[in-house]
Design a protein around this motif. Structure first.
Motif, mmCIF file in Angstrom:
data_model
loop_
_atom_site.group_PDB
_atom_site.id
_atom_site.type_symbol
_atom_site.label_atom_id
_atom_site.label_comp_id
_atom_site.label_asym_id
_atom_site.label_seq_id
_atom_site.Cartn_x
_atom_site.Cartn_y
_atom_site.Cartn_z
ATOM 1 N N ALA A 144 0.829 -1.210 0.000
ATOM 2 C CA ALA A 144 0.000 0.000 0.000
ATOM 3 C C ALA A 144 0.861 1.258 0.000
ATOM 4 N N MET A 145 2.011 1.214 0.697
ATOM 5 C CA MET A 145 2.900 2.383 0.730
ATOM 6 C C MET A 145 3.560 2.597 -0.625
ATOM 7 N N ASN A 146 3.891 1.510 -1.314
ATOM 8 C CA ASN A 146 4.470 1.607 -2.649
ATOM 9 C C ASN A 146 3.479 2.259 -3.612
ATOM 10 N N GLU A 147 2.224 1.851 -3.505
ATOM 11 C CA GLU A 147 1.184 2.436 -4.357
ATOM 12 C C GLU A 147 0.982 3.915 -4.030
ATOM 13 N N ALA A 148 1.024 4.259 -2.758
ATOM 14 C CA ALA A 148 0.860 5.658 -2.357
ATOM 15 C C ALA A 148 1.998 6.521 -2.895
ATOM 16 N N ALA A 149 3.229 6.003 -2.837
ATOM 17 C CA ALA A 149 4.385 6.755 -3.332
ATOM 18 C C ALA A 149 4.253 7.016 -4.829
ATOM 19 N N GLY A 150 3.798 6.011 -5.576
ATOM 20 C CA GLY A 150 3.605 6.194 -7.013
ATOM 21 C C GLY A 150 2.557 7.253 -7.316
ATOM 22 N N LYS A 151 1.459 7.239 -6.568
ATOM 23 C CA LYS A 151 0.409 8.246 -6.770
ATOM 24 C C LYS A 151 0.922 9.654 -6.501
ATOM 25 N N VAL A 152 1.702 9.816 -5.446
ATOM 26 C CA VAL A 152 2.220 11.142 -5.085
ATOM 27 C C VAL A 152 3.136 11.657 -6.187
ATOM 28 N N LEU A 153 4.034 10.826 -6.668
ATOM 29 C CA LEU A 153 4.972 11.263 -7.696
ATOM 30 C C LEU A 153 4.268 11.555 -9.022
ATOM 31 N N GLU A 154 3.248 10.782 -9.334
ATOM 32 C CA GLU A 154 2.516 10.997 -10.582
ATOM 33 C C GLU A 154 1.650 12.248 -10.537
ATOM 34 N N SER A 155 1.004 12.479 -9.407
ATOM 35 C CA SER A 155 0.035 13.571 -9.326
ATOM 36 C C SER A 155 0.634 14.889 -8.862
ATOM 37 N N ASN A 156 1.682 14.826 -8.012
ATOM 38 C CA ASN A 156 2.210 16.072 -7.435
ATOM 39 C C ASN A 156 3.696 15.929 -7.111
#
Length: 395
Positions: free
Chosen positions: A48-60
């Motif tokens: 879940a943390m890996n997925e969160a990190a990807g979302k943060v880098l992609e979106s902001n």
């Protein structure tokens, strides 16, 4: 060349020596370590943390990699406020929250803001050894307050306040480190009554409060005393310690302003990328469900360790039965020193932490802190048997 180290760092620190040995034992794969307070890695939400990190880098990603404000990421501070309201019925505004590099940094910030050399401060006896170590850097006079099985001794607190002029008191009311005990509601009310109307600040640390697997939680002192109490919190025990994200919640405006000024000078701000990833993770997952899984894991570990203690410890050894948190506090029979047990156990490959460094003045005590959260059942059984054998030999 003779390097002129500061007096602050030249003075031998009793607590620091034990903290270093605890961390060293935890890192040695040949040692069964019950010495530290490490969360179990089985609870770490890696996917879940890996997925969160990807979302943060992609979106902001730009914001996540740029400098940021000293107070911390607003959505994370808002989450903390909402959590306080939900779990403890406390009203905080995001402006009251300062995100820190773990609650350990918050201890240092509070010390820097509040302590001048020779100031008097109060702590539980025993108290968290890393807090004592941090306070010592600022040269206070430490006033220990007796800790009973039901919490802080309100009469001892009243007596010390009448005889001294303490600036603040540091307390851990829930699953206290090192004892694992929790203040009863009656004790919380009595302590609040003693402190109410004084100019003594309260630093209430709550790293383990959400790890309750039995019993009922009591009110925070902030519930009774309002802005007289600053709260420390951390995501280390309920999400992941390696992120080093904690906070201090402070409604007292002068103290909060000085804390923020010190934070901005100290490190500018806590890792904003980590804050944003954590905030995204908290948005994506059911934190309550995650914590329930962790609590069930710790409940099983605690129960198994207690079973092994009943089986392998001499009957003269007394130990607490925790309702949450990470520790059992064991008391050796008369004539057996905890430091001797520690030395005997480490020679057999088991590390525990003697009670001595958790006290400001007492030495050669009979108490041990034993951690159950970060060991396999196999290591718990093997380690407790070895520890029991060591105690029997000393007896």
């Amino acid at each position: 060349m003779q390097v002129k180290i500061s007096h602050r760092m030249s003075k031998p620190d009793f607590q620091a020596e034990f903290l270093s040995s605890i961390l060293a034992a935890a890192a040695d794969p040949s040692i069964i370590s019950f010495a530290g307070g490490l969360p179990n890695p089985d609870s770490f939400p890696v996917k879940a943390m890996n997925e969160a990190a990807g979302k943060v880098l992609e979106s902001n990603g730009i914001m996540a990699l740029q400098y940021s404000g000293s107070q911390g990421y607003l959505p994370l501070r808002q989450f903390i406020c909402d959590r306080y309201k939900k779990m403890m019925d406390l009203d905080f505004d995001p402006s009251d929250i300062i995100i820190t590099n773990g609650s350990q940094q918050a201890l240092d910030m509070f010390s820097a803001v509040m302590i001048d050399p020779d100031d008097e401060i109060m702590v539980e006896s025993p108290s968290y050894l890393a807090a004592l170590q941090t306070f010592h850097l600022y040269y206070p006079k430490v006033l220990p307050i007796k800790l009973n099985s039901d919490g802080l001794d309100a009469e001892d607190l009243k007596k010390v306040i009448s005889e001294h002029n303490p600036k603040f008191i540091y307390i851990i009311p829930n699953f206290q480190n090192p004892t694992g005990l929790t203040y009863t509601e009656e004790v919380r009310v009595k302590v609040a009554e003693v402190l109410k109307g004084t100019d003594i600040m309260v630093l209430e640390d709550n790293p383990y409060g959400e790890l309750r697997f039995s019993g009922k939680a009591g009110h925070s002192l902030h519930y009774f005393l309002g802005e007289q109490v600053c709260m420390l919190g951390t995501f280390s025990k309920i999400v992941a310690p390696g992120m080093r994200i904690g906070w201090i919640a402070c409604k007292e405006p002068q103290v909060r302003a000085k804390l923020l000024a010190y934070k901005s000078t100290m490190d500018l701000h806590t890792n904003i990328f980590g804050q944003m990833v954590l905030a995204q993770f908290l948005q994506d997952v059911d934190l309550d469900a995650h914590i329930e899984t962790t609590k069930e894991l710790y409940r099983q570990k605690a129960e198994y360790m207690l079973e092994c203690m009943d089986k392998f410890f001499p009957k003269e050894v007394e130990f607490t039965k925790p309702e949450g948190g990470m520790f059992v506090w064991a008391t050796m029979p008369e004539g057996v020193k905890a430091v001797d047990v520690t030395r005997a156990a480490i020679e057999k490959g088991v590390a525990v932490c003697p009670g001595d460094p958790f006290y400001e003045y007492e030495r050669d005590v009979r108490t041990l802190r034993i951690n159950y959260s970060n060991s396999t059942n196999e290591d718990i059984e093997k380690g407790i048997k070895i520890l029991g054998d060591a105690i029997k030999e000393l007896l």
